[in-house]
Design a protein around this motif. Sequence first.
Motif, PDB file in Angstrom:
ATOM      1  N   VAL A 107     -79.060 -27.130 -36.725  1.00  0.00           N
ATOM      2  CA  VAL A 107     -79.480 -26.193 -37.767  1.00  0.00           C
ATOM      3  C   VAL A 107     -78.292 -25.771 -38.627  1.00  0.00           C
ATOM      4  O   VAL A 107     -78.403 -25.659 -39.855  1.00  0.00           O
ATOM      5  CB  VAL A 107     -80.180 -24.975 -37.130  1.00  0.00           C
ATOM      6  CG1 VAL A 107     -80.352 -23.853 -38.149  1.00  0.00           C
ATOM      7  CG2 VAL A 107     -81.526 -25.386 -36.566  1.00  0.00           C
ATOM      8  N   ARG A 146     -83.314 -22.274 -35.353  1.00  0.00           N
ATOM      9  CA  ARG A 146     -81.907 -21.998 -35.046  1.00  0.00           C
ATOM     10  C   ARG A 146     -81.653 -21.867 -33.544  1.00  0.00           C
ATOM     11  O   ARG A 146     -80.581 -22.234 -33.059  1.00  0.00           O
ATOM     12  CB  ARG A 146     -81.443 -20.733 -35.784  1.00  0.00           C
ATOM     13  CG  ARG A 146     -82.092 -19.467 -35.291  1.00  0.00           C
ATOM     14  CD  ARG A 146     -81.774 -18.262 -36.173  1.00  0.00           C
ATOM     15  NE  ARG A 146     -82.325 -17.025 -35.623  1.00  0.00           N
ATOM     16  CZ  ARG A 146     -81.656 -16.195 -34.850  1.00  0.00           C
ATOM     17  NH1 ARG A 146     -80.386 -16.450 -34.551  1.00  0.00           N
ATOM     18  NH2 ARG A 146     -82.218 -15.102 -34.382  1.00  0.00           N
ATOM     19  N   THR A 156     -78.255 -26.457 -42.518  1.00  0.00           N
ATOM     20  CA  THR A 156     -78.157 -25.300 -43.424  1.00  0.00           C
ATOM     21  C   THR A 156     -76.971 -25.457 -44.375  1.00  0.00           C
ATOM     22  O   THR A 156     -77.073 -25.179 -45.579  1.00  0.00           O
ATOM     23  CB  THR A 156     -77.996 -24.010 -42.591  1.00  0.00           C
ATOM     24  OG1 THR A 156     -79.075 -23.895 -41.667  1.00  0.00           O
ATOM     25  CG2 THR A 156     -77.990 -22.789 -43.491  1.00  0.00           C
ATOM     26  N   LEU A 181     -83.729 -22.637 -40.717  1.00  0.00           N
ATOM     27  CA  LEU A 181     -83.311 -21.537 -39.842  1.00  0.00           C
ATOM     28  C   LEU A 181     -84.365 -21.165 -38.798  1.00  0.00           C
ATOM     29  O   LEU A 181     -84.044 -20.544 -37.784  1.00  0.00           O
ATOM     30  CB  LEU A 181     -82.985 -20.295 -40.677  1.00  0.00           C
ATOM     31  CG  LEU A 181     -81.601 -20.251 -41.323  1.00  0.00           C
ATOM     32  CD1 LEU A 181     -81.448 -18.973 -42.131  1.00  0.00           C
ATOM     33  CD2 LEU A 181     -80.521 -20.329 -40.254  1.00  0.00           C
ATOM     34  N   ALA A 207     -82.954 -24.402 -46.722  1.00  0.00           N
ATOM     35  CA  ALA A 207     -82.078 -23.753 -45.741  1.00  0.00           C
ATOM     36  C   ALA A 207     -82.835 -22.694 -44.947  1.00  0.00           C
ATOM     37  O   ALA A 207     -82.673 -22.566 -43.728  1.00  0.00           O
ATOM     38  CB  ALA A 207     -80.879 -23.128 -46.448  1.00  0.00           C
ATOM     39  N   MET A 265     -77.229 -17.427 -45.197  1.00  0.00           N
ATOM     40  CA  MET A 265     -77.986 -18.260 -44.253  1.00  0.00           C
ATOM     41  C   MET A 265     -77.050 -19.124 -43.410  1.00  0.00           C
ATOM     42  O   MET A 265     -77.307 -19.374 -42.223  1.00  0.00           O
ATOM     43  CB  MET A 265     -79.009 -19.107 -45.010  1.00  0.00           C
ATOM     44  CG  MET A 265     -80.132 -18.264 -45.609  1.00  0.00           C
ATOM     45  SD  MET A 265     -81.439 -19.235 -46.389  1.00  0.00           S
ATOM     46  CE  MET A 265     -80.574 -19.793 -47.854  1.00  0.00           C
ATOM     47  N   VAL A 266     -75.937 -19.571 -43.971  1.00  0.00           N
ATOM     48  CA  VAL A 266     -74.939 -20.306 -43.185  1.00  0.00           C
ATOM     49  C   VAL A 266     -74.303 -19.374 -42.153  1.00  0.00           C
ATOM     50  O   VAL A 266     -74.044 -19.770 -41.007  1.00  0.00           O
ATOM     51  CB  VAL A 266     -73.868 -20.913 -44.109  1.00  0.00           C
ATOM     52  CG1 VAL A 266     -72.814 -21.655 -43.290  1.00  0.00           C
ATOM     53  CG2 VAL A 266     -74.504 -21.845 -45.120  1.00  0.00           C
ATOM     54  N   ALA A 269     -76.658 -19.040 -39.237  1.00  0.00           N
ATOM     55  CA  ALA A 269     -76.630 -20.247 -38.405  1.00  0.00           C
ATOM     56  C   ALA A 269     -75.357 -20.305 -37.573  1.00  0.00           C
ATOM     57  O   ALA A 269     -75.384 -20.674 -36.392  1.00  0.00           O
ATOM     58  CB  ALA A 269     -76.753 -21.485 -39.283  1.00  0.00           C
ATOM     59  N   VAL A 295     -77.042 -25.427 -48.406  1.00  0.00           N
ATOM     60  CA  VAL A 295     -76.427 -24.318 -49.137  1.00  0.00           C
ATOM     61  C   VAL A 295     -75.187 -24.757 -49.913  1.00  0.00           C
ATOM     62  O   VAL A 295     -74.964 -24.316 -51.055  1.00  0.00           O
ATOM     63  CB  VAL A 295     -76.070 -23.177 -48.157  1.00  0.00           C
ATOM     64  CG1 VAL A 295     -75.251 -22.093 -48.866  1.00  0.00           C
ATOM     65  CG2 VAL A 295     -77.339 -22.570 -47.571  1.00  0.00           C
ATOM     66  N   GLY A 346     -86.306 -16.546 -41.051  1.00  0.00           N
ATOM     67  CA  GLY A 346     -86.042 -17.538 -42.088  1.00  0.00           C
ATOM     68  C   GLY A 346     -86.752 -17.199 -43.388  1.00  0.00           C
ATOM     69  O   GLY A 346     -86.169 -17.295 -44.491  1.00  0.00           O
TER      70      GLY A 346
END
Length: 366
Positions: free
Chosen positions: A65, A58, A69, A55, A51, A89-90, A93, A73, A18
């Motif tokens: 999460v 996760r 996230t 994570l 975000a 980051m999405v 996840a 985002v 993260g």
Amino acid sequence: MTPDVRSWCPPATDVALGAGLGALCLAGTAMAATPADRPWWPGGALLVAAAALVLAWRRRAPLVVLALTLAAVAPYYWLAYPDGPASLMVAVAMYTVATRLSWPRSVGVGVLLFVAWVGLERVIDDRPVASAPEHVMWIVVTVAIGVAVGGLRRAQTAALEQAEEQASRRVEQERLRLAREVHDVVSHSLAMIAVQAGVGAHVADRRPDQAVTALLEIKQASGAALAELRNVLGVLRDAGEGDAPRLERLDEVVRVAGLAGVEVEVRGSAGRPGPAVDGVAFRIVREAVTNAVRHARRARRVVVDLSHDAREVRLRVADDGGSAGELIPGNGLRGLAEHATALGGRSSVVSGPDGVVVEARLPVTP
């Protein structure tokens, strides 16, 4: 009951992931920002940091999460901050969710993610749906990779569990085999020693020479029992076969039974079977003769018939102690039946008109 707080502490690897993604996204945003863009500091930076922080959990709660996230985002892009790599980051996840769920559920979550992202984008920003194919592409790729990795992990885990189960089963089977062999040795030897001791006590005052013979037989039987026990327990130390029981030692059974007043006649031959078959055949004959000496009070003769062909060894042990009615095999005969089954053979004990009959068929090579 007090909840275990430590169970919700994120793993150090996910914390590092993260933090690394957050730093990467902030650096990418700073490099992509232009004077015409909305200033990304501090609002955009806080959304990216939020975000990245989420994570870290996760693997503890992947669906939660993913939702959090996305909630951090998506506004970053809707508020027209610089077009940086925050969507990565999405994707991480979503990948985590796909590795944990089955592929139908992963596809369902991917569809919901697409609808939420593109639908809210249309409602809030009134953007054209031209970006929809791009969203579909990265969601499809992420879900596909996650499902493949998750399936591979589950297959490896299942294979490992199966291997551990088989190893545990082999250990249990070996433990039972050793227990049966120890029972065979101890029960036979103690029975014969008890018979010989009774004979010695009975004739001690009238026939001292016969009493001495019985004592010598007791010494020999106890020595043989100890040697066989050492051989059985030597398996635990990777010992060799040593003095393993074999049909060539049937003369010992014949001699000991004779001291108890039971004549044993061995007819035929079992050929030259493998060591495992030879040992089991000897134990079956010995257990059958021991039972005749101990339980068939009127038995005076036991006939052991041995035969073989290219495929199997056949044994038949019959005494003349008379019909025993309904037979309930004890641990000894049950153990011998299990020995035979383990080799791919079979054994049975029945009560005939003349006495008890024990039969077995064993493969020449198991």
